[in-house]
Design a protein around this motif. Structure first.
Motif, short mmCIF file in Angstrom:
data_model
loop_
_atom_site.label_atom_id
_atom_site.label_comp_id
_atom_site.label_asym_id
_atom_site.label_seq_id
_atom_site.Cartn_x
_atom_site.Cartn_y
_atom_site.Cartn_z
N MET A 368 71.86 30.56 42.84
CA MET A 368 72.60 31.80 42.72
C MET A 368 71.80 33.05 43.05
N GLY A 369 70.49 32.96 42.91
CA GLY A 369 69.68 34.14 43.21
C GLY A 369 69.81 34.58 44.67
N LEU A 370 70.31 33.66 45.52
CA LEU A 370 70.53 34.00 46.94
C LEU A 370 72.01 34.21 47.25
N THR A 371 72.91 33.64 46.44
CA THR A 371 74.32 33.56 46.85
C THR A 371 75.22 34.63 46.26
N GLN A 372 74.75 35.38 45.26
CA GLN A 372 75.63 36.32 44.55
C GLN A 372 75.26 37.78 44.81
N HIS A 373 75.06 38.10 46.10
CA HIS A 373 74.76 39.48 46.51
C HIS A 373 75.70 39.87 47.65
N ARG A 374 75.80 41.13 47.92
CA ARG A 374 76.69 41.62 48.98
C ARG A 374 76.31 41.01 50.34
N VAL A 377 75.52 35.93 52.56
CA VAL A 377 75.75 35.05 53.72
C VAL A 377 74.67 35.31 54.77
N ALA A 378 74.33 36.57 54.97
CA ALA A 378 73.25 36.92 55.93
C ALA A 378 71.92 36.33 55.46
N THR A 379 71.64 36.40 54.16
CA THR A 379 70.38 35.85 53.63
C THR A 379 70.27 34.36 53.95
N ILE A 380 71.36 33.64 53.68
CA ILE A 380 71.31 32.18 53.89
C ILE A 380 71.26 31.85 55.38
N LEU A 734 85.28 43.97 40.05
CA LEU A 734 86.04 42.93 40.73
C LEU A 734 85.93 43.06 42.25
N HIS A 735 85.88 44.30 42.70
CA HIS A 735 85.85 44.51 44.17
C HIS A 735 84.46 44.36 44.76
N SER A 736 83.46 44.15 43.90
CA SER A 736 82.09 44.03 44.41
C SER A 736 81.79 42.57 44.75
N VAL A 737 81.98 42.24 46.02
CA VAL A 737 81.83 40.84 46.43
C VAL A 737 80.93 40.74 47.66
N ALA A 738 80.44 39.53 47.90
CA ALA A 738 79.62 39.26 49.09
C ALA A 738 80.49 39.35 50.34
N LEU A 739 79.92 39.94 51.39
CA LEU A 739 80.62 40.00 52.67
C LEU A 739 80.87 38.57 53.17
N GLU A 740 81.99 38.33 53.75
CA GLU A 740 82.38 37.06 54.36
C GLU A 740 82.71 35.94 53.36
N SER A 741 82.06 35.90 52.20
CA SER A 741 82.34 34.77 51.30
C SER A 741 83.20 35.17 50.10
N THR A 743 82.17 36.12 47.22
CA THR A 743 81.53 35.76 45.94
C THR A 743 81.19 37.02 45.16
N PRO A 744 81.54 37.08 43.86
CA PRO A 744 81.16 38.26 43.07
C PRO A 744 79.64 38.51 43.10
N THR A 745 79.25 39.77 43.15
CA THR A 745 77.81 40.11 43.28
C THR A 745 77.14 40.16 41.92
N SER A 746 77.18 39.05 41.22
CA SER A 746 76.67 38.99 39.83
C SER A 746 75.17 39.07 39.73
N LYS A 747 74.47 38.97 40.85
CA LYS A 747 73.00 39.01 40.81
C LYS A 747 72.46 40.37 41.23
N SER A 748 73.34 41.30 41.54
CA SER A 748 72.81 42.64 41.84
C SER A 748 73.83 43.69 41.41
N VAL A 749 73.68 44.14 40.19
CA VAL A 749 74.58 45.12 39.60
C VAL A 749 73.77 46.37 39.26
N VAL A 750 74.16 47.50 39.80
CA VAL A 750 73.44 48.75 39.51
C VAL A 750 73.86 49.26 38.13
N ILE A 751 72.87 49.44 37.25
CA ILE A 751 73.18 49.90 35.88
C ILE A 751 72.22 51.02 35.48
N ARG A 752 72.57 51.66 34.38
CA ARG A 752 71.59 52.52 33.72
C ARG A 752 71.64 52.19 32.23
N LEU A 753 70.55 52.47 31.53
CA LEU A 753 70.45 52.16 30.11
C LEU A 753 70.63 53.45 29.31
#
Ligand code: SF4
Length: 757
Positions: A368-374, A377-380, A734-741, A743-753
């Motif tokens: 998942m560290g490769l598959t759940q980003h915007r 597909v390009a990475t793989i 919900l709308h934050s998904v990987a291009l072409e696939s 897949t939700p981008t659960s491995k790269s979420v911009v947050i602040r604390l």
């Protein structure tokens, strides 16, 4: 009625943070496996079940999809496999009395851990419109409710049929046959949320969406890259294969923002040195790439290979297209952008490239560290480019290894659980089933949630899994499920999706993989397909947890018969449920690679993989594709962090086995956020501060949040953070998904604390 009691949940104040571990497994893994077994099953049943898991005449572990070795150990399971077995074979029961006592609203207030620890569901349950409590219902009435709801729809596309990767091949096959007989391809599955990006990239590059290696290849490799994967927790028996490769002189590279215990040292509990705590150092090099920096990293390595002309020219000439295009992209690669995206110094990339160039047999494993980003597909595609440039496809000891997280997620896809079926798949299957199969593509997971939210899908059926907790944007997904006219879940244990019902809801208890499955035709076996395309049988051995349970196959076939009639085309639903050999005969006739299916399951078999088997590629022009990929650097505003959601060591997907994460030093709690000490200092948040995690304001100003986490100083790249899901899935739009696939981008979420109020 079992006298066993569910474990008590410690108060939030009990949370303890200690140092992270520098090794995995060993004696603590044995003790942890035993503790879970004794608590859930008692000694005799623990021994009985663990002796049968992953054994020839036993049942397949319902955990991950790591393959079984040809020669199996007596104890052919890992700590997390033992926990998975204990969860399913527990003696705890969630019977009608529980649902009489607790309203759905009260159950929904409990934690995922608490819900899962109620035990095995024992009877079909119905939540009538307007009711507050689930109540027992007969199977016949349950099927009546569902078929009535389906017949009441204006179109079959107003229903969606979800599949979790635990579903067997036989159940998956009849499920897709039923759903397509209804006339829709709305077959979302958990693969949409995990390796979809792998499938899309591999199809484009080599013409098949599956990995190309066997277990023997892993053990023959001289270089193994483990990227975006934490095998110590998510595929623990993989450590034995890495250990075997190390013993033969192989080098292992860990490419991961976090230094994971399982990739540091492995104390194999099946070996004396492992039990004495002097196991094997796994990673020769840890590459602490920034979250989402893998695309840039692999592009930079490929650029260096091209610059050094370290290619397998014969292979590229004979089998590949696109060399000039990737050469041009490599020449245009901006080194500053690579540094910014990876967070790495050039010498680290040089060192990695040197190891790749010295290797004659390279395997790349990822999760998942490769598959759940915007840009996943390009990475793989860059991962595939590397192995194509080096001629590592179809070479013994080398190749592609996407490691699947669920025991049969790959098998389900092979059986046709896919919202975007290939025309040739339907062309081959249609005459076998004997009725027209819908051609219009259906909804994936995100599409299903949007359709539920917008009222376009009115009936949701989940075959296993925990749709809500696995999905992104928890609040939106919960509200969407609540809009459905009917939600139906086929399940073994209680989870959050079940207490987030539609206007009416059904909970249908099914057999587990450990349990005997007896039908009119006698005792039945099912089959699964692992990450390496090996298909084998699984036989349940325990008496079912309740006499009311039905197998997934029996449930689907009875529902199909009630909804469609006894026979649809060439398919006699009841006959399929009586004897699964008949299902396998249809599979053998209608799906590539399953010839003589019933004869071959005795010893198992490996499905064809043309690139691996004969260096042939089912791409449009029959050649492997080297594909250039534009670099993307994730934009993180100042004062924000890039969060990756991940599992603890006491968790499998959304199932919470316990509240510890031994390898990361976390005890008795899950609401922690791991951040670099310098980032905490700059944010003015001392370690131990209680913080809320806030997402970036959405287009409509919505700010997603997850509250009351303890800030933990942890060894992660600057600007990055990590926290567990499902708690942090609420932050993934919900709308934050990987291009072409998609897949939700659960491995790269911009947050602040922000300090909690
Ligand atoms: S490695 Fe995976 S399949 Fe094997 S026992 Fe562990 S959890 Fe189960």
């Amino acid at each position: 009625m079992s006298l066993r009691r569910p474990p008590k949940e410690p108060p939030a104040a009990a949370l303890h943070v200690g140092p992270a571990a520098d090794h995995a497994a060993g004696l603590p893994a044995i003790l942890s496996s035993l503790r879970h077994g004794l608590r859930e099953m008692g000694l005799r049943r623990t021994v009985q079940t663990l002796r049968m898991v992953n054994q020839d005449q036993g049942f397949d572990c319902m955990g991950c999809a790591w393959p079984d070795p040809a020669r199996r150990h007596h104890a052919e399971f890992c700590e997390n496999g033992a926990k998975a077995v204990a969860e399913e074979a527990t003696l705890l029961r969630a019977g009608p009395e529980l649902f009489a006592q607790w309203s759905v609203a009260e159950l929904a207030e409990q934690s995922d851990f608490w819900l899962g620890k109620r035990g095995r569901l024992t009877e079909p349950l119905y939540l009538a419109p307007g009711a507050t409590h689930y109540a027992p219902v007969s199977w016949d009435d349950a099927f009546g409710v569902i078929s009535g709801a389906l017949h009441g729809l204006a179109s079959p596309d107003e229903a969606a049929f979800y599949t979790s990767g635990r579903t067997s091949n036989e159940a998956a096959f009849v499920y897709q046959a039923f759903v397509r007989a209804l006339g829709t391809n709305n077959l979302p599955d958990c693969s949409n949320m995990c390796h979809e990006s792998s499938g899309v990239a591999l199809e484009q590059s080599i013409g098949i969406g599956k990995g190309s290696v066997s277990l023997e290849d892993i053990e023959m490799a001289d270089l193994i890259l483990v990227a975006g994967q934490n095998p110590g927790t998510n595929h623990p028996r993989m450590l034995s294969a890495l250990e075997a490769a190390k013993d033969r002189g192989a080098k292992v590279i860990a490419i991961n923002p976090l230094r994971e215990a399982g990739l540091s040292r492995f104390d194999n509990p099946q070996k004396v040195r492992g039990m004495l705590g002097r196991g094997v150092e796994i990673a020769d090099l840890h590459v602490p790439v920034r979250v989402g920096g893998d695309l840039a990293l692999f592009a930079a390595v490929n650029a260096r290979l091209l610059a050094a002309d370290a290619l397998d020219h014969d292979f590229v000439r004979e089998h590949c297209d696109g060399l000039d295009a990737v050469r041009a992209a490599a020449a245009a690669l901006d080194p500053d952008a690579v540094r910014a995206a990876t967070g790495l110094d050039d010498h680290v990339v040089d060192e990695l490239t040197a190891l790749v160039m010295a290797s004659e047999r390279t395997v790349i494993c990822w999760a998942m560290g490769l598959t759940q980003h915007r840009h996943s597909v390009a990475t793989i595609r860059e991962v595939v480019n590397l192995l194509l440039l080096r001629g590592m496809i179809g070479r013994p000891g080398a190749g592609l290894c996407p490691v699947r997280g669920h025991s049969n997620v790959q098998g389900d896809r092979t059986m046709g659980i896919f919202e975007k079926p290939r025309p040739e798949f339907l062309d081959r299957l249609e005459p076998v089933l004997g009725y027209p199969l819908p051609r219009e593509h259906g909804l994936d997971v995100v599409g299903t949630i949007e359709a539920l939210r917008d009222g376009r899908v009115k009936v949701f059926l989940g075959m296993g899994g925990n749709f809500l907790s696995a999905a992104p944007d928890t609040a939106v997904t919960a509200a969407a499920l609540g809009r459905a006219e009917l939600t139906v879940h086929v399940a073994t244990k209680l989870n959050r999706s079940h207490v987030t019902p539609g206007r009416a809801a059904l909970l249908l208890p099914t057999l587990g993989r450990t349990e005997r499955d007896v039908q009119a035709g006698g005792e039945q076996r099912v089959t699964v397909e692992d990450s390496m395309s090996a298909v084998h049988a699984s036989r349940g051995r325990l008496e079912p947890a309740s006499r009311h349970l039905r197998s997934e196959v029996a449930i689907v076939c009875a529902l199909a018969e009630r909804t469609l009639g006894a026979r649809t085309g060439n398919v006699e639903w009841a006959a399929l449920a009586e004897d699964y050999d008949r299902i396998r005969e249809l599979v053998a006739a209608g799906i590539d690679g399953f010839e003589d299916f019933n004869a071959r399951i005795e010893h198992g078999f490996v499905l064809p993989h043309p690139p691996r088997d004969s260096r042939s590629f089912a791409t449009p022009n029959g050649r492997a594709q080297l594909i250039p990929n534009p670099l993307e650097v994730l934009d993180v505003p100042p004062g924000h962090l890039l969060l990756q959601t991940l599992r603890s060591h006491d968790q499998y997907n959304t199932t919470i086995y316990g509240l510890n994460d031994r390898y990361r030093g976390i005890k008795a709690g899950r609401r922690v956020v791991l951040v670099h000490p310098e980032d905490l200092r700059e944010l003015g948040l001392p370690p131990g501060t209680t913080v809320d995690l806030l997402g970036r304001p959405d287009r409509d100003g919505t700010v997603r949040r997850a509250d009351r986490f303890r800030a933990v100083a942890y060894d992660t790249p600057r600007g990055c953070a990590a926290a567990y899901y499902p708690e942090t899935n609420a932050l993934v739009p919900l709308h934050s998904v990987a291009l072409e696939s998609g897949t939700p981008t659960s491995k790269s979420v911009v947050i602040r604390l922000a300090r909690s109020g």
